[in-house]
Scaffold this active site. Structure first.
Site, PDB file in Angstrom:
ATOM      1  N   GLU A 204     102.121   6.783  24.528  1.00 32.91           N
ATOM      2  CA  GLU A 204     100.783   7.111  25.036  1.00 32.91           C
ATOM      3  C   GLU A 204     100.176   5.865  25.667  1.00 32.91           C
ATOM      4  O   GLU A 204     100.339   4.751  25.156  1.00 32.91           O
ATOM      5  CB  GLU A 204      99.893   7.601  23.893  1.00 32.91           C
ATOM      6  CG  GLU A 204      98.447   7.866  24.301  1.00 32.91           C
ATOM      7  CD  GLU A 204      97.548   8.139  23.108  1.00 32.91           C
ATOM      8  OE1 GLU A 204      96.321   8.249  23.303  1.00 32.91           O
ATOM      9  OE2 GLU A 204      98.063   8.237  21.983  1.00 32.91           O
TER      10      GLU A 204
ATOM     11  N   GLU B 243      99.058   8.857  11.858  1.00 33.41           N
ATOM     12  CA  GLU B 243      99.810   8.228  12.939  1.00 33.41           C
ATOM     13  C   GLU B 243     100.311   6.847  12.519  1.00 33.41           C
ATOM     14  O   GLU B 243      99.632   6.141  11.785  1.00 33.41           O
ATOM     15  CB  GLU B 243      98.916   8.101  14.183  1.00 33.41           C
ATOM     16  CG  GLU B 243      98.289   9.421  14.612  1.00 33.41           C
ATOM     17  CD  GLU B 243      97.155   9.249  15.605  1.00 33.41           C
ATOM     18  OE1 GLU B 243      97.203   8.312  16.426  1.00 33.41           O
ATOM     19  OE2 GLU B 243      96.208  10.066  15.571  1.00 33.41           O
TER      20      GLU B 243
END
Length: 422
Positions: free
Chosen positions: A337, A226
């Site tokens: 997120e 990520e």
């Protein structure tokens, strides 16, 4: 013959003992509760002191592992201290499989790469003074005792909570607005995303925008790589958006970490500090600033490389860190997120992206543009069979589009708590 005690001394000694015993019995009878209370308090204080000593021992252990000798120190305007550490002494080389090695040479970039950028790029705040780290070193943000003490758990300092990747319509405390592709073999992902300063309403919440490279099931064998930007008061102690990386090979349980907070990611760049604040940031109805990100698998050695901005290679995740990602990714995900730490009552007011819904569009909403994936032939390709998902549409939403300039793109985000998201 052994000498005997003097007869005159013995009665006096016995008398003293009897007097002391008598006084202790009298004290215990007259105030047994206060005596026991005092003893318990002393025991509690000793126990707490032991706990504190153990806590500080663990903190010092963390700092000792992370604090590497530096050849230069740079003070950032936001209060960060950037240490220029010799590249072969960075935390990655504490790993048994990397010990004694040095960073690899840059790999072949994916074909079809277009380095032109018609948008204003964000850089990092610490570098705006013109200071930089010498060749042969890497800039590392200094970790302090305060950083570790802010963590909800010293043991899990530098790690994400376990339930992190968007799995289905039930997302628990992690909420997403994402685009993803799956059902094929992927060898990388690329996109540009604009940078904002979303408000985070709780110390243990965060708001991020990133690319996920994913393989494995959503059980304990999940592998992810990520990268993106993140606002996390718990991790960094402020509300600046910061460039970050992450990896795990067992669904966030015991492996992986943010940035360089464990041995894993190998940094090769002396101009980018992972975990440092990004500046300038986009403003509502004003100028927009974005960052380019590309993650791809080196066809020759199999490691996963990271590029930031226009052609700045940051470093790589060695392939041995992973199980499924040693081969390829099975899902690529882009988007936002947040963590909603409120288990009951009203929804968090932590913002995602710009804090505005996708429908407001350019200069008002957060975006990802020019989305691409890397195929088996190390070529960049547009996305096919795109899926859009938002956990709580009244809190954070997403809207996809396509044109000749931005290619495949989407707007996303939202304010969190509002009249439709109570």
């Amino acid at each position: 013959m052994a000498a005997s005690a003097s007869p005159s001394i013995i009665p006096i000694f016995v008398a003293i003992l009897l007097l002391a015993y008598s006084l202790s019995i009298s004290s215990a009878v007259s105030s047994p509760i206060s005596a026991r209370s005092g003893q318990q308090k002393a025991v509690n204080q000793t126990f707490r002191s032991g706990e504190e000593l153990l806590k500080w021992k663990r903190i010092r252990g963390h700092l000792k592992r992370l604090d590497k000798p530096s050849v230069k120190t740079i003070q950032s305007p936001d209060g960060d201290v950037i240490e220029c550490v010799l590249s072969h002494l960075q935390p990655a080389f504490d790993h048994p499989e990397l010990r004694g090695q040095r960073p690899l040479e840059p790999p072949e970039r994916p074909k079809g790469q277009n380095s032109s950028n018609h948008f204003q790029e964000s850089i990092q705040l610490w570098a705006q003074s013109g200071e930089s780290c010498p060749e042969g070193t890497v800039p590392i943000r200094r970790i302090t005792e305060k950083d570790i003490l802010r963590s909800s758990s010293i043991k899990r300092y530098g790690r994400k909570p376990r339930s992190n990747v968007r799995r289905d319509s039930q997302s628990n405390d992690h909420e997403h607005a994402v685009v993803f592709v799956n059902g094929d073999q992927y060898y990388g992902a690329k996109a540009s995303l604009n940078v904002w300063t979303p408000q985070v309403s709780d110390a243990y919440e965060f708001s991020l925008s990133q690319i996920w490279v994913i393989s494995g099931s959503f059980g304990n064998d999940l592998n992810t790589i990520e990268a993106g930007w993140q606002v996390s008061p718990e991790l960094y102690g402020d509300n600046y958006p910061r460039f970050f990386t992450y990896w795990t090979s067992d669904a966030y349980q015991t492996t992986g970490c943010y940035n360089l907070l464990c041995s894993g990611f190998v940094q090769t760049n002396n101009k980018i500090a992972i975990g440092a604040a990004i500046s300038p940031r986009s403003s509502y109805n004003g100028q927009q600033f974005d960052i380019g990100l590309m993650i791809w698998k080196d066809p020759k050695h199999g490691h996963w490389w990271l590029e930031f901005g226009s052609g700045l290679l940051v470093g790589y995740w060695p392939s041995f860190l992973f199980s499924h990602l040693r081969s390829h990714a099975s899902m690529i995900q882009y988007g936002g997120e947040i963590v909603n730490s409120r288990s009951s009552g009203s929804h968090t007011s932590t913002q995602m992206g710009s804090g505005h819904f996708a429908g407001e569009g350019f200069k008002k909403s957060a975006y990802f543009r020019n989305l691409q994936v890397v195929d088996w032939d190390n070529s960049l390709l547009p996305l096919n069979n795109i899926h859009l998902l938002a956990d709580h549409l009244n809190c954070y939403d997403i809207k996809q589009g396509k044109n000749s300039v931005w290619g495949t793109y989407f707007y996303y985000g939202g304010p969190g708590r509002n009249v439709k998201c109570p």
